[in-house]
Design an enzyme around this catalytic site. Structure first.
Site, PDB file in Angstrom:
ATOM      1  N   ASP A 298       2.100  31.423 -11.381  1.00 33.26           N
ATOM      2  CA  ASP A 298       1.010  31.631 -10.432  1.00 33.26           C
ATOM      3  C   ASP A 298       0.517  30.270  -9.958  1.00 33.26           C
ATOM      4  OD1 ASP A 298      -0.831  33.045  -8.943  1.00 33.26           O
ATOM      5  OD2 ASP A 298      -2.255  33.303 -10.588  1.00 33.26           O
TER       6      ASP A 298
ATOM      7  N   THR B  12      -2.313  42.833  -3.685  1.00 30.22           N
ATOM      8  CA  THR B  12      -3.111  42.015  -4.587  1.00 30.22           C
ATOM      9  C   THR B  12      -4.586  42.421  -4.541  1.00 30.22           C
ATOM     10  OG1 THR B  12      -3.571  39.717  -5.226  1.00 30.22           O
ATOM     11  CG2 THR B  12      -3.518  40.209  -2.867  1.00 30.22           C
TER      12      THR B  12
ATOM     13  N   LYS C  57       2.245  39.355   0.600  1.00 26.11           N
ATOM     14  CA  LYS C  57       1.095  39.640  -0.250  1.00 26.11           C
ATOM     15  C   LYS C  57      -0.094  40.067   0.617  1.00 26.11           C
ATOM     16  CE  LYS C  57      -0.872  37.436  -4.379  1.00 26.11           C
ATOM     17  NZ  LYS C  57      -1.009  36.125  -5.045  1.00 26.11           N
TER      18      LYS C  57
ATOM     19  N   PHE D 197      -5.555  42.843 -11.396  1.00 27.24           N
ATOM     20  CA  PHE D 197      -6.188  41.656 -11.958  1.00 27.24           C
ATOM     21  C   PHE D 197      -6.764  41.944 -13.349  1.00 27.24           C
ATOM     22  CE2 PHE D 197      -7.081  38.484  -8.337  1.00 27.24           C
ATOM     23  CZ  PHE D 197      -5.861  38.762  -7.748  1.00 27.24           C
TER      24      PHE D 197
ATOM     25  N   GLU E 237       0.986  35.156   1.018  1.00 32.12           N
ATOM     26  CA  GLU E 237      -0.132  36.013   1.386  1.00 32.12           C
ATOM     27  C   GLU E 237      -0.478  35.953   2.869  1.00 32.12           C
ATOM     28  OE1 GLU E 237      -4.400  37.264  -0.603  1.00 32.12           O
ATOM     29  OE2 GLU E 237      -2.894  36.075  -1.651  1.00 32.12           O
TER      30      GLU E 237
END
Length: 329
Positions: A18, A157, A133, A179, A97
């Protein structure tokens, strides 16, 4: 010789880095990597990426963009160029993203996703190595539905609840990123609790619940736990399809010598009573999101944070190239 916790974990779960830090990716050699606007902004501030920034700006300018549009195009190009560099190191996929400001605009999200994918294709990258994303709003999920139907793989996400995960499954998305750490942070503040043991950690339990639901119902969408605060949280999801972990925690896992136990298995989940999977419509999704204060606040807060990070990156580029921030096209 005792294996590190990281090596043991890799035997149970696909580990994803990440980060946008190429040196960290080179060090840990994960299968996949994820980026987001915050990580791209951090990467853009690294001296070794100065050439990438300059190249992105030059390319955007050569395409005829000016002022605000020039900066926005430069950010997209930089984001993709970092993804291309990451793909030179890893064997798998990179998540890139869409601008979080588009999170509530289905059509604009689709257009931006295709623009990013076209940039990757210009650099000779196969689209199967890219995960677009998108924030897990209703509008974002519907954009992913369209993109997936066209063979464009998506990573949904900022996902904080089962209602979001169910809607993503209904849309046939490739992967979701539920998350962990942000959920823990929210509950610690809301309940004034300093510490939760991993077996009671609300973030870990949320992902376990989603994992069990997906496996019970034979849902093929991959689950990638994200946003970790500790090694214990990461190991609490050992066996999840994928886990995306920041370099600092990867380093800690590499030094950890404890025995890692599998916490999640598809077989065990499938043995539990499944119940009925009902497809959520827009109204049901919105109602469930709005009545889940944690998910509602964290989703909007995450979108706002990514928008702010992109604005910071815009400021960095303006300063780097002497563009007056007051000018508007």
């Amino acid at each position: 010789m005792t294996q590190s916790a990281l090596d043991q974990l890799k035997a149970l779960t696909t580990i994803v880095a990440d980060t946008g830090d190429l040196n960290a990716i080179q060090q840990f050699r994960p299968q996949d990597a994820t980026t987001n606007p915050s990580l791209i902004t951090v990467a853009a501030n690294l001296p070794e990426n100065k050439e990438l920034i300059e190249a992105a700006y030059i390319q955007a300018k050569s395409e005829g963009y000016h002022t605000d549009q020039l900066i926005e195009r430069s950010i997209d190009i930089l984001t993709v160029r970092l993804g291309v560099e990451i793909l030179k190191i890893i064997q798998g996929r990179v998540s890139t993203e869409v601008d979080a400001a588009l999170s509530y605009d289905t059509e604009a999200t689709i257009v931006k996703a295709k623009e990013l994918l076209a940039l990757y294709q210009d650099y000779g990258v196969d689209q199967d190595r890219i995960l677009i994303k998108i924030a897990s709003t209703w509008e974002g999920i519907q954009a992913a539905r369209v993109l997936e139907a066209e063979g464009i793989h998506c990573n949904l996400t900022l996902l904080f609840g089962l209602h979001q995960a169910r809607a993503c499954a209904d849309a046939g998305v490739t992967l979701i990123s539920p998350f962990v750490g942000r959920i823990l942070d929210w509950y610690k503040k809301a309940e004034n609790v300093e510490h939760y043991p991993v077996e009671k950690d609300p973030g870990v339990l949320s992902v376990r619940h989603i994992y069990q639901y997906y496996k019970q119902h034979g849902i093929q969408t991959e689950i990638m736990g994200a946003s970790f605060r500790s090694v214990d949280q990461v190991l609490g999801l050992a066996g999840c399809d994928l886990l995306t972990v920041a370099p600092a925690l990867l380093a800690a896992l590499e030094q950890d010598q404890r025995t890692v136990q599998r916490q999640l298995t598809a077989e065990t989940s499938q043995q539990s009573a499944a119940g009925i999977h009902e497809v959520l419509d827009k109204e049901q999704f919105k109602n469930q999101l709005e009545t889940d204060l944690m998910a509602f606040q964290l989703l909007q807060g995450g979108i706002d944070g990514f928008i702010k990070a992109r604005e910071q990156l815009s400021t960095l580029l303006r300063q780097s190239f002497g563009i007056d921030a007051t000018i508007r096209t």
